[in-house]
Scaffold this active site. Structure first.
Site, PDB file in Angstrom:
ATOM      1  N   ASN A  37       2.350 -11.957   5.363  1.00 35.78           N
ATOM      2  CA  ASN A  37       3.801 -11.836   5.513  1.00 35.78           C
ATOM      3  C   ASN A  37       4.219 -11.599   6.969  1.00 35.78           C
ATOM      4  OD1 ASN A  37       6.415 -11.679   4.605  1.00 35.78           O
ATOM      5  ND2 ASN A  37       6.227  -9.607   3.752  1.00 35.78           N
ATOM      6  N   ARG A 147       7.268   2.694  -9.702  1.00 33.54           N
ATOM      7  CA  ARG A 147       7.291   3.232  -8.335  1.00 33.54           C
ATOM      8  C   ARG A 147       8.735   3.556  -7.967  1.00 33.54           C
ATOM      9  NH1 ARG A 147       6.160  -0.333  -2.977  1.00 33.54           N
ATOM     10  NH2 ARG A 147       8.404  -0.653  -3.232  1.00 33.54           N
ATOM     11  N   TYR A 159      12.361   2.069   3.548  1.00 34.90           N
ATOM     12  CA  TYR A 159      11.375   1.164   2.965  1.00 34.90           C
ATOM     13  C   TYR A 159      11.490   1.141   1.424  1.00 34.90           C
ATOM     14  CZ  TYR A 159       7.397  -0.599   0.671  1.00 34.90           C
ATOM     15  OH  TYR A 159       6.636  -1.316  -0.217  1.00 34.90           O
ATOM     16  N   GLU A 238       1.247   7.024  -2.206  1.00 35.29           N
ATOM     17  CA  GLU A 238       0.589   5.882  -1.552  1.00 35.29           C
ATOM     18  C   GLU A 238       0.805   5.903  -0.048  1.00 35.29           C
ATOM     19  OE1 GLU A 238       1.918   2.167  -3.168  1.00 35.29           O
ATOM     20  OE2 GLU A 238       1.263   1.045  -1.417  1.00 35.29           O
ATOM     21  N   ARG A 285      -6.282   0.068  -2.681  1.00 31.65           N
ATOM     22  CA  ARG A 285      -5.073  -0.740  -2.818  1.00 31.65           C
ATOM     23  C   ARG A 285      -5.176  -2.140  -2.229  1.00 31.65           C
ATOM     24  NH1 ARG A 285      -1.237  -1.369  -4.864  1.00 31.65           N
ATOM     25  NH2 ARG A 285       0.492  -1.098  -3.441  1.00 31.65           N
ATOM     26  N   HIS A 314      -2.951  -4.435  -4.564  1.00 35.92           N
ATOM     27  CA  HIS A 314      -1.642  -4.665  -3.952  1.00 35.92           C
ATOM     28  C   HIS A 314      -1.022  -5.929  -4.551  1.00 35.92           C
ATOM     29  CE1 HIS A 314       0.596  -5.507   0.077  1.00 35.92           C
ATOM     30  NE2 HIS A 314       1.246  -4.582  -0.602  1.00 35.92           N
ATOM     31  N   ASP A 318       5.078 -10.750  -1.737  1.00 31.22           N
ATOM     32  CA  ASP A 318       4.480 -11.596  -0.696  1.00 31.22           C
ATOM     33  C   ASP A 318       3.022 -11.958  -0.979  1.00 31.22           C
ATOM     34  OD1 ASP A 318       5.089  -8.664   0.385  1.00 31.22           O
ATOM     35  OD2 ASP A 318       3.194  -9.230   1.323  1.00 31.22           O
ATOM     36  N   TRP A 404       6.470   1.343  10.221  1.00 36.08           N
ATOM     37  CA  TRP A 404       7.401   0.874   9.183  1.00 36.08           C
ATOM     38  C   TRP A 404       6.771   0.999   7.812  1.00 36.08           C
ATOM     39  CZ3 TRP A 404       7.356  -3.416   5.714  1.00 36.08           C
ATOM     40  CH2 TRP A 404       8.546  -3.504   4.928  1.00 36.08           C
TER      41      TRP A 404
HETATM   42  O1  KDG Z   1       4.356  -7.408   3.530  1.00 35.93           O
HETATM   43  C1  KDG Z   1       4.439  -6.019   3.416  1.00 35.93           C
HETATM   44  C2  KDG Z   1       4.496  -5.633   1.957  1.00 35.93           C
HETATM   45  O2  KDG Z   1       3.445  -6.244   1.275  1.00 35.93           O
HETATM   46  C3  KDG Z   1       4.430  -4.139   1.732  1.00 35.93           C
HETATM   47  O3  KDG Z   1       5.474  -3.532   2.419  1.00 35.93           O
HETATM   48  C4  KDG Z   1       4.517  -3.839   0.260  1.00 35.93           C
HETATM   49  O4  KDG Z   1       3.908  -1.546   0.616  1.00 35.93           O
HETATM   50  C5  KDG Z   1       4.027  -2.489  -0.134  1.00 35.93           C
HETATM   51  C6  KDG Z   1       3.645  -2.288  -1.541  1.00 35.93           C
HETATM   52  O5  KDG Z   1       3.104  -1.228  -1.843  1.00 35.93           O
HETATM   53  O6  KDG Z   1       3.875  -3.192  -2.336  1.00 35.93           O
HETATM   54 MG    MG Z   2       2.537  -0.055  -0.280  1.00 33.35          MG
END
Ligand code: KDG
Ligand code: MG
Length: 404
Positions: A37, A147, A159, A238, A285, A314, A318, A404
């Protein structure tokens, strides 16, 4: 059997995806997800310019050997670009092997260890009432684990909270830059316990709740948050600290019994070594797509199992449906499955990537189609061309760049 064609498809059915397609002299095809991504074209070049010429003529059955050839043979190892490219090859080869065998991938990995896979979805809100509505919406969709991400008073964007234009929004021209979000750790830390108290009060003690701190805390701050959230019995906290420093988790671990999950930005088993052997986390993850594929992720899960650590692949938007499908086959086969992240994809993405996997009653299943069970409509993919897009960046109130 030999590989006779290597194609890299870049398409944007709602968001950018990079897909590798291998074709054999028998006419079989295999797909692999190579989406990174915000840095997609670096992986495209790695695949097209450096890997594709090496694959022509290789026997697609030699998965382990091809993996080692690409990993060790490059001399330059690891890193998200390299490992996303190798992952795509690995998954495409597993896809082909499954098709040759006439079996879904999970059967080649040892067969099913369970009937279905618990998934967690994403709930978020600018404020707590909006968050509660979002939790209700996920429950109505069938999710049984959720979540929780929420806005923080005084901050414009946080975020995981959906605002208009959030995520990796497309940028129209070369000069455009990533969107800037603001951050204040003190406000966040004092706000979160109250949010979880309200959510627990509303939905009771049983619903598995997760939270992603997205690498924003120091070890001491993370330890404090873990302690403050203990009464709400999280499924996990997380990415509480930046991922590079494995020792940071030791301090967090010493102070809290809140379960810890980490690893979506990790690329190899070496990134986890201390975390696993010293049992500093509870869930790993990594995504198939960013970890070099099914072959190394299986090894990671097996090492994690020795330390009673579970999988939690994960699975945000994306990760393409191709990457998601590969993850589900692995999830079904391993013994130490924990949970699978799943936020689904846009209907457009579902048209380009038709998949055998299903989501029912909060659970996923990879399906019974041979290989990974995904077909790509290439002519449709071509109608959604790539557009450059960036993830946001974070700045503190004084302008300092923050994780971030
Ligand atoms: O591209 C970045 C994302 O995959 C991320 O921010 C997603 O932290 C994430 C998650 O736990 O799904
Ligand atoms: Mg994450």
């Amino acid at each position: 059997m030999k590989i006779v064609d290597v194609k890299v498809v870049v398409t944007r059915p709602g968001r950018n995806f990079v897909t590798l397609k291998l074709t054999t002299d028998d006419g079989l095809t295999g797909l692999g997800d190579a989406t990174l991504n915000g840095r997609e074209l670096a992986v495209v070049s790695y695949l097209r310019d450096h890997i594709a010429p090496l694959l022509i003529g290789l026997d697609p059955h030699r998965i382990e050997d091809t993996w080692q050839y690409l990993y060790r043979g490059a001399y330059w190892r690891r890193g998200p670009v390299t490992m996303a490219a190798i992952a795509a090859v690995d998954v495409a080869l597993w896809d082909i092997k499954g098709k040759v065998a006439g079996l879904p991938l999970y059967q080649l990995l040892g067969g099913a260890s369970r009937d279905r896979l618990l998934a967690y979805g994403h709930a978020s809100g600018q404020d707590t009432p909006e968050l509660l509505d979002s939790v209700r919406a996920r429950l109505a969709e069938g999710y049984r684990a959720i979540r929780i991400q929420t806005g923080v008073p005084g901050l414009k964007a946080v975020y995981g909270v959906h605002t208009k234009g959030a995520g990796s929004a497309p940028v129209p021209h070369q000069q455009a830059r990533p969107r800037v979000e603001d951050w204040d750790t003190r406000s966040y830390l004092s706000h979160m316990p109250g949010v979880f108290e309200t959510v627990r009060h509303e939905f009771g003690p049983e619903l598995p709740l997760l939270h992603d701190a997205h690498h924003r805390l120091t070890p001491l701050q993370a330890a404090q948050l873990g302690k403050d959230l203990e009464p709400y019995r999280l499924f996990w906290l997380e990415d509480c600290t930046p991922a590079e420093n494995q020792d940071a988790l030791r301090l967090v671990r010493q102070h809290t019994t809140t379960p810890l999950a980490i690893g979506e930005v990790f690329n190899t088993i070496h990134d986890y070594q201390t975390l696993l052997t010293d049992q500093l986390i509870d869930y790993v993850r990594s995504a198939v797509t960013h970890f070099g594929g099914v072959t190394p992720l299986r090894k990671l899960f097996d090492l994690a199992a020795v330390h009673q650590i579970k999988s939690a692949v994960h699975g945000p938007e994306d990760i393409s449906p191709v990457g998601m499908a590969a993850a589900l086959h692995l999830d079904l086969a391993i013994h130490n499955f924990g949970i699978q992240e799943y936020s689904g994809h846009s209907p457009l993405a579902g048209e380009v990537f038709q998949h055998a996997y299903t989501f029912t009653d909060g659970h996923l299943h990879p399906g019974e189609a041979p290989g990974i069970g995904v077909d790509m409509d290439e002519s449709l993919a071509e109608t959604y061309p790539y557009e450059r897009a960036y993830l946001p960046v974070n700045r503190l109130h004084d302008g300092t760049v923050h994780d971030w």
